[in-house]
Scaffold this motif. Structure first.
Motif, PDB file in Angstrom:
ATOM      1  N   PHE A   1      -7.076  -2.549  11.425  1.00 41.68           N
ATOM      2  CA  PHE A   1      -6.132  -1.530  12.105  1.00 41.68           C
ATOM      3  C   PHE A   1      -6.650  -0.208  11.406  1.00 41.68           C
ATOM      4  CE2 PHE A   1      -4.048  -5.437  13.222  1.00 41.68           C
ATOM      5  CZ  PHE A   1      -3.834  -5.570  14.471  1.00 41.68           C
ATOM      6  N   GLY A   2      -6.571   0.724  12.330  1.00 43.23           N
ATOM      7  CA  GLY A   2      -7.150   2.149  11.776  1.00 43.23           C
ATOM      8  C   GLY A   2      -5.938   2.965  12.077  1.00 43.23           C
ATOM      9  N   GLU A   3      -5.571   3.793  11.289  1.00 40.52           N
ATOM     10  CA  GLU A   3      -4.430   4.802  11.199  1.00 40.52           C
ATOM     11  C   GLU A   3      -5.263   6.220  11.106  1.00 40.52           C
ATOM     12  OE1 GLU A   3      -1.335   4.466  12.114  1.00 40.52           O
ATOM     13  OE2 GLU A   3      -1.464   2.461  12.788  1.00 40.52           O
ATOM     14  N   ASN A   4      -4.614   7.213  11.756  1.00 39.40           N
ATOM     15  CA  ASN A   4      -4.991   8.596  11.678  1.00 39.40           C
ATOM     16  C   ASN A   4      -4.129   9.313  10.869  1.00 39.40           C
ATOM     17  OD1 ASN A   4      -6.408   7.627  14.003  1.00 39.40           O
ATOM     18  ND2 ASN A   4      -7.341   9.590  13.659  1.00 39.40           N
ATOM     19  N   TYR A   5      -2.971   9.086  10.419  1.00 38.63           N
ATOM     20  CA  TYR A   5      -1.783   9.761   9.831  1.00 38.63           C
ATOM     21  C   TYR A   5      -0.830   8.864   8.795  1.00 38.63           C
ATOM     22  CZ  TYR A   5      -2.402  11.967  14.435  1.00 38.63           C
ATOM     23  OH  TYR A   5      -2.659  12.265  15.653  1.00 38.63           O
ATOM     24  N   VAL A   6      -1.124   9.489   7.705  1.00 40.73           N
ATOM     25  CA  VAL A   6      -0.901   8.747   6.347  1.00 40.73           C
ATOM     26  C   VAL A   6       0.724   8.337   6.525  1.00 40.73           C
ATOM     27  CG1 VAL A   6      -0.494   9.213   4.046  1.00 40.73           C
ATOM     28  CG2 VAL A   6      -2.277   9.809   5.026  1.00 40.73           C
ATOM     29  N   GLN A   7       1.746   8.920   6.757  1.00 36.64           N
ATOM     30  CA  GLN A   7       2.943   8.506   6.534  1.00 36.64           C
ATOM     31  C   GLN A   7       3.105   7.631   7.832  1.00 36.64           C
ATOM     32  OE1 GLN A   7       5.044   9.231   4.052  1.00 36.64           O
ATOM     33  NE2 GLN A   7       6.347   7.667   4.895  1.00 36.64           N
ATOM     34  N   GLU A   8       2.657   7.577   8.955  1.00 39.38           N
ATOM     35  CA  GLU A   8       3.024   6.846   9.929  1.00 39.38           C
ATOM     36  C   GLU A   8       2.149   5.376   9.717  1.00 39.38           C
ATOM     37  OE1 GLU A   8       1.133   5.520  14.340  1.00 39.38           O
ATOM     38  OE2 GLU A   8       1.193   7.777  13.844  1.00 39.38           O
ATOM     39  N   GLY A   9       0.962   5.358   9.152  1.00 37.60           N
ATOM     40  CA  GLY A   9       0.323   4.260   8.807  1.00 37.60           C
ATOM     41  C   GLY A   9       1.137   3.436   7.669  1.00 37.60           C
ATOM     42  N   VAL A  10       1.712   4.395   6.607  1.00 33.73           N
ATOM     43  CA  VAL A  10       2.363   3.642   5.416  1.00 33.73           C
ATOM     44  C   VAL A  10       3.778   3.059   5.953  1.00 33.73           C
ATOM     45  CG1 VAL A  10       3.823   4.199   3.519  1.00 33.73           C
ATOM     46  CG2 VAL A  10       1.503   5.083   3.655  1.00 33.73           C
ATOM     47  N   GLN A  11       4.398   3.544   7.139  1.00 31.55           N
ATOM     48  CA  GLN A  11       5.554   3.154   7.667  1.00 31.55           C
ATOM     49  C   GLN A  11       5.114   1.699   8.338  1.00 31.55           C
ATOM     50  OE1 GLN A  11       7.102   6.221   9.971  1.00 31.55           O
ATOM     51  NE2 GLN A  11       7.999   7.099   8.252  1.00 31.55           N
ATOM     52  N   LYS A  12       4.161   1.710   8.724  1.00 28.70           N
ATOM     53  CA  LYS A  12       3.757   0.436   9.696  1.00 28.70           C
ATOM     54  C   LYS A  12       3.430  -0.727   8.703  1.00 28.70           C
ATOM     55  CE  LYS A  12       1.943   2.116  13.569  1.00 28.70           C
ATOM     56  NZ  LYS A  12       0.982   2.754  14.061  1.00 28.70           N
ATOM     57  N   ILE A  13       2.593  -0.293   7.671  1.00 28.11           N
ATOM     58  CA  ILE A  13       2.228  -1.440   6.488  1.00 28.11           C
ATOM     59  C   ILE A  13       3.513  -2.012   5.848  1.00 28.11           C
ATOM     60  CG2 ILE A  13       1.235  -1.490   4.401  1.00 28.11           C
ATOM     61  CD1 ILE A  13      -0.815   0.621   5.039  1.00 28.11           C
ATOM     62  N   GLU A  14       4.530  -1.092   5.603  1.00 24.00           N
ATOM     63  CA  GLU A  14       5.456  -1.549   5.126  1.00 24.00           C
ATOM     64  C   GLU A  14       6.421  -2.142   6.158  1.00 24.00           C
ATOM     65  OE1 GLU A  14       7.306   2.136   3.416  1.00 24.00           O
ATOM     66  OE2 GLU A  14       6.121   1.584   1.574  1.00 24.00           O
ATOM     67  N   VAL A  26      -4.408  -8.959   7.120  1.00 21.66           N
ATOM     68  CA  VAL A  26      -4.714  -7.862   7.785  1.00 21.66           C
ATOM     69  C   VAL A  26      -5.366  -6.539   6.960  1.00 21.66           C
ATOM     70  CG1 VAL A  26      -3.789  -5.659   9.259  1.00 21.66           C
ATOM     71  CG2 VAL A  26      -2.868  -8.092   9.426  1.00 21.66           C
ATOM     72  N   ALA A  27      -6.254  -5.867   7.239  1.00 24.08           N
ATOM     73  CA  ALA A  27      -7.061  -4.677   6.539  1.00 24.08           C
ATOM     74  C   ALA A  27      -6.412  -3.425   7.434  1.00 24.08           C
ATOM     75  CB  ALA A  27      -8.627  -4.801   6.527  1.00 24.08           C
ATOM     76  N   TRP A  28      -5.969  -2.598   6.359  1.00 19.94           N
ATOM     77  CA  TRP A  28      -5.487  -1.234   7.031  1.00 19.94           C
ATOM     78  C   TRP A  28      -6.760  -0.324   6.838  1.00 19.94           C
ATOM     79  CZ3 TRP A  28      -1.655  -0.707  10.507  1.00 19.94           C
ATOM     80  CH2 TRP A  28      -0.935  -1.968  10.647  1.00 19.94           C
ATOM     81  N   HIS A  29      -7.023   0.701   7.689  1.00 16.06           N
ATOM     82  CA  HIS A  29      -8.096   1.557   7.309  1.00 16.06           C
ATOM     83  C   HIS A  29      -7.442   2.885   7.764  1.00 16.06           C
ATOM     84  CE1 HIS A  29     -11.653  -1.249   7.933  1.00 16.06           C
ATOM     85  NE2 HIS A  29     -10.531  -2.097   8.183  1.00 16.06           N
ATOM     86  N   MET A  30      -7.468   3.956   6.659  1.00 15.72           N
ATOM     87  CA  MET A  30      -7.346   5.317   6.997  1.00 15.72           C
ATOM     88  C   MET A  30      -8.436   6.058   7.508  1.00 15.72           C
ATOM     89  SD  MET A  30      -5.778   8.184   7.071  1.00 15.72           S
ATOM     90  CE  MET A  30      -4.060   7.033   6.941  1.00 15.72           C
ATOM     91  N   PHE A  78      -3.606   1.340   1.427  1.00 14.93           N
ATOM     92  CA  PHE A  78      -4.369   1.177   2.314  1.00 14.93           C
ATOM     93  C   PHE A  78      -5.710   0.238   1.810  1.00 14.93           C
ATOM     94  CE2 PHE A  78      -2.500   4.313   4.672  1.00 14.93           C
ATOM     95  CZ  PHE A  78      -2.453   3.979   6.122  1.00 14.93           C
ATOM     96  N   ASP A  79      -6.391  -0.450   2.591  1.00 11.32           N
ATOM     97  CA  ASP A  79      -7.337  -1.274   1.934  1.00 11.32           C
ATOM     98  C   ASP A  79      -8.914  -0.305   2.127  1.00 11.32           C
ATOM     99  OD1 ASP A  79      -6.089  -3.918   1.789  1.00 11.32           O
ATOM    100  OD2 ASP A  79      -5.794  -3.426   3.662  1.00 11.32           O
ATOM    101  N   TRP A  80      -8.899   0.424   3.138  1.00 15.05           N
ATOM    102  CA  TRP A  80     -10.041   1.244   3.670  1.00 15.05           C
ATOM    103  C   TRP A  80      -9.865   2.853   3.722  1.00 15.05           C
ATOM    104  CZ3 TRP A  80     -15.204  -0.180   4.806  1.00 15.05           C
ATOM    105  CH2 TRP A  80     -15.756  -1.683   4.748  1.00 15.05           C
ATOM    106  N   VAL A  81     -10.674   3.538   3.112  1.00 12.30           N
ATOM    107  CA  VAL A  81     -10.475   5.043   3.686  1.00 12.30           C
ATOM    108  C   VAL A  81     -12.065   5.597   4.195  1.00 12.30           C
ATOM    109  CG1 VAL A  81     -10.225   7.383   2.836  1.00 12.30           C
ATOM    110  CG2 VAL A  81      -8.732   5.551   1.849  1.00 12.30           C
ATOM    111  N   HIS A  82     -12.125   5.684   5.456  1.00 15.54           N
ATOM    112  CA  HIS A  82     -13.342   6.166   6.137  1.00 15.54           C
ATOM    113  C   HIS A  82     -13.507   7.721   5.967  1.00 15.54           C
ATOM    114  CE1 HIS A  82     -13.785   2.652   9.166  1.00 15.54           C
ATOM    115  NE2 HIS A  82     -13.105   2.190   8.170  1.00 15.54           N
ATOM    116  N   SER A  83     -12.632   8.617   5.594  1.00 12.33           N
ATOM    117  CA  SER A  83     -12.439   9.948   5.766  1.00 12.33           C
ATOM    118  C   SER A  83     -12.753  10.684   4.385  1.00 12.33           C
ATOM    119  CB  SER A  83     -11.385  10.382   6.444  1.00 12.33           C
ATOM    120  OG  SER A  83     -10.261   9.824   5.970  1.00 12.33           O
ATOM    121  N   VAL A  84     -13.409  10.134   3.207  1.00 11.24           N
ATOM    122  CA  VAL A  84     -13.449  11.009   2.442  1.00 11.24           C
ATOM    123  C   VAL A  84     -14.803  11.826   2.525  1.00 11.24           C
ATOM    124  CG1 VAL A  84     -14.680  10.789  -0.143  1.00 11.24           C
ATOM    125  CG2 VAL A  84     -13.307   8.895   0.805  1.00 11.24           C
TER     126      VAL A  84
END
Length: 237
Positions: free
Chosen positions: A54-67, A82-86, A102-108
């Motif tokens: 699953f890919g998330e664009n917004y940090v706080q929203e993604g963290v809330q979902k992961i938690e 599940v792998a979480w991708h920023m 997160f497990d991945w970051v695509h936006s470095v």
């Protein structure tokens, strides 16, 4: 009203058709479900249909979902891998929480971000999988490093501890028609191969993250190994 399960199957069918056209194995391309703005029940529905990334664009929203998913599992929900991708732009003040969740970051897209992620990745977690975002077509509103700067940045990122440089990510400006879409994706594939030929990242450098709902066929034809699909799975935001 179609279900997320049915939508996922339709996307997988599109991917399989595109792979066949390109003469590629179906398993050579992964599907990342872009779940930004989608509530946890939608994510759980996709998980029940076999989706694991699953890919998330917004940090706080993604963290809330992961938690929230962790809490659901702790309360008796079926544990899943599940792998979480920023995949959204990442600012320096958000790197610590991303490195921890997160497990991945695509936006470095600059060394400072990579250095902070490396410093802040908890030692007990596996290395953070990262991709360098490339502004492949020079879009004025797009994040990403310029193509001519990719090799230098890739070398620097690959040398950092607690990170694994996995590949490149692009979000080109929308193009009309298959050939125009494929042409810009082909430029990213060429750059990806240049990094591989330079030996940067070693065997782990295997991911070309490009293609979304509107252009996944062209991206696969050009060599994408991971397509990021949101609308075709979850519906319009």
């Amino acid at each position: 009203m179609t279900s997320i399960r049915n939508n996922l199957q339709q996307v997988r069918d599109r991917m399989a058709t595109a792979c066949a056209r390109a003469g590629r194995p179906v398993d050579s391309v992964q599907l990342l479900a872009v779940s930004k703005t989608m509530p946890l029940p939608s994510v759980l529905e996709a998980m029940a249909a076999g989706q694991a990334g699953f890919g998330e664009n917004y940090v706080q929203e993604g963290v809330q979902k992961i938690e929230a998913l962790r809490a659901w599992e702790a309360e008796g929900g079926r544990p899943v891998q599940v792998a979480w991708h920023m995949i959204g732009p990442l600012q320096s003040n958000k790197t610590r929480v991303v490195a921890a969740h997160f497990d991945w970051v695509h936006s470095v897209d600059r060394l400072k971000i990579a250095e902070r992620l490396a410093e802040q990745r908890p030692a007990e977690l596996a290395p953070l999988q990262v991709c360098i975002q490339v502004n492949i077509d020079g879009g004025a509103s797009k994040s990403g490093v310029a193509p001519e700067e990719v090799l230098a940045l890739a070398r620097a990122v690959a040398a950092l501890p607690r990170l694994a440089l996995r590949g490149l990510m692009t979000i080109p400006e929308p193009q009309s028609g298959f050939e125009a879409q494929r042409a810009v994706h082909a430029r990213a594939r060429t750059l990806f191969e240049q990094v591989r030929e330079a030996g940067i990242g070693g065997a782990a450098f295997d991911t070309l993250s490009m293609g979304m709902t509107a252009d996944l066929e062209a991206a696969i034809d050009a060599g994408s190994t991971l397509v990021r699909v949101g609308t075709a799975i979850f519906g319009a935001r």
